[in-house]
Enzyme design. Structure first.
Site, PDB file in Angstrom:
ATOM      1  N   ASP A 103       0.834  -1.195   0.000  1.00  0.00           N
ATOM      2  CA  ASP A 103       0.000   0.000   0.000  1.00  0.00           C
ATOM      3  C   ASP A 103       0.874   1.253   0.000  1.00  0.00           C
ATOM      4  OD1 ASP A 103      -2.344  -1.457   0.061  1.00  0.00           O
ATOM      5  OD2 ASP A 103      -2.484  -1.433   2.253  1.00  0.00           O
TER       6      ASP A 103
ATOM      7  N   TYR B  77       6.643  -8.262   8.600  1.00  0.00           N
ATOM      8  CA  TYR B  77       6.382  -6.828   8.730  1.00  0.00           C
ATOM      9  C   TYR B  77       6.629  -6.360  10.159  1.00  0.00           C
ATOM     10  CZ  TYR B  77       3.485  -7.615   4.523  1.00  0.00           C
ATOM     11  OH  TYR B  77       3.010  -7.973   3.282  1.00  0.00           O
TER      12      TYR B  77
ATOM     13  N   ASP C 156      -6.724   1.576   8.077  1.00  0.00           N
ATOM     14  CA  ASP C 156      -5.390   2.147   8.267  1.00  0.00           C
ATOM     15  C   ASP C 156      -5.504   3.659   8.399  1.00  0.00           C
ATOM     16  OD1 ASP C 156      -5.635   3.224   5.687  1.00  0.00           O
ATOM     17  OD2 ASP C 156      -4.394   1.688   4.757  1.00  0.00           O
TER      18      ASP C 156
ATOM     19  N   ARG D 101      -3.547  -4.738   7.992  1.00  0.00           N
ATOM     20  CA  ARG D 101      -4.548  -3.793   8.512  1.00  0.00           C
ATOM     21  C   ARG D 101      -5.808  -4.512   8.975  1.00  0.00           C
ATOM     22  NH1 ARG D 101      -6.970  -1.208   3.175  1.00  0.00           N
ATOM     23  NH2 ARG D 101      -5.853  -2.408   1.602  1.00  0.00           N
TER      24      ARG D 101
END
Length: 322
Positions: free
Chosen positions: A39, A67, A81, A184
């Site tokens: 993203d 992540y 998010d 998310r």
């Protein structure tokens, strides 16, 4: 022809397509692709393939990802998010670290996850995010994903006060997960499980399969020196390896089958979806192989100046007539 992988440290605010566009200019070729969208809000490892190496990308997309992220508890957003409008606020003042760790444990392992409605998943031929932006309410089906690791590093107040006296809490985490996982969505689901809502405020991808942030370069660095991971190196790190003899190299180069690998007949056998990388005696990547019975067949053959799909194997009658 320049071919290989480039491990990019994607900057915040850029789409993955933006990065591909910049890499096309830097590499001087249109044949550039990426393995796994990030993203615009996210930063970190984006694996980019150039020329022949674009054929490796399909095998990278399905690898696990790692992540580091920050989850904000106490606020829900339309996109799950920080880029979306806040839709609800609930005080997180009573949320304890023990409760957070319990919630995280419930979201670890094999789970069913509903992707964010503002995602690139297609619904009746149209991207979900486009439907949401047009005012439509979108509900996506849950899908199985695996969370290999969901580690909490700590809680901290997002706005003043002590950890238990604030409305909003930030939780710093590391997540290692299967392909197709939405971080998310994990933030959203953790917040809902705790009864306060949640969304993602920061996301950085540190690893894609065998490729790590240590190998990544910023676009500014790549503009000064284009650091390309050569095809053979990239495949050696990504797949099981098979070393070929000169005779096997010749056979495979013409798309013919050879004896199966040592793992044939076991769960580790090479398959079309998870092939083995086959190397000539000089270390050159010759092909990707899949085992079938007592033979190994090329899935993809890399010729010196081009690449091609392996031709169909001759029938027994054709072989008898050769």
């Amino acid at each position: 022809m320049l071919s290989g992988l480039v491990i990019v440290d994607k900057p915040q605010g850029w789409t993955s397509h933006d990065v591909v566009g910049r890499m096309r200019r830097l590499a001087g070729t249109r044949k550039v692709g990426h393995a796994g969208t990030l993203d615009p809000m996210a930063t970190g490892v984006l694996v980019v393939g150039i020329n022949k190496a674009t054929r490796l990308l399909t095998y990278i997309v399905g690898t696990s990802k790692t992540y580091t992220a920050t989850i904000r508890l106490g606020e829900s957003t339309v996109t799950d998010d920080a880029e979306g409008e806040v839709t609800a606020t609930r005080s997180a003042a009573s949320v304890t670290e023990e409760a957070v760790r319990t919630g995280v444990a419930a979201l670890t392992g094999e789970i069913e996850q509903v992707p964010s409605s503002v995602s690139a998943i297609k619904v009746n031929g149209e991207r979900a995010y486009a439907r949401v932006r047009s005012g439509e309410e979108v509900k996506l089906a849950a899908r199985p994903v695996t969370i290999h690791r969901f580690e909490v590093h700590g809680l901290r107040p997002a706005r003043g006060g002590e950890a238990l006296d604030v409305d909003v809490l930030d939780v710093d985490v590391t997540v290692e997960c299967s392909s197709g996982t939405y971080i998310r969505a994990l933030a959203r689901d953790l917040g809902e499980a705790l009864g306060v809502g949640g969304h993602l405020t920061a996301l950085r991808r540190t690893q894609v399969g065998p490729y790590t942030l240590d190998q990544a370069h910023t676009l500014e660095q790549l503009a000064e020196e284009l650091d390309v991971l050569e095809m053979s190196q990239a495949a050696r790190a990504l797949m099981p390896n098979r070393e070929l003899s000169d005779e096997e190299t010749t056979e495979i180069s013409f798309g013919r089958r050879i004896a199966a690998g040592v793992a044939a007949g076991t769960p580790d056998a090479a398959t079309p979806e998870k092939p083995a990388a086959a190397f000539a005696p000089d270390g050159t990547l010759v092909a990707l192989l899949a085992d079938k019975g007592s033979y190994a067949k090329p899935v993809l053959v890399f010729a010196p100046d081009n690449e091609k799909r392996a031709p169909k194997q001759p029938t027994a009658e054709q072989q008898a007539g050769q």
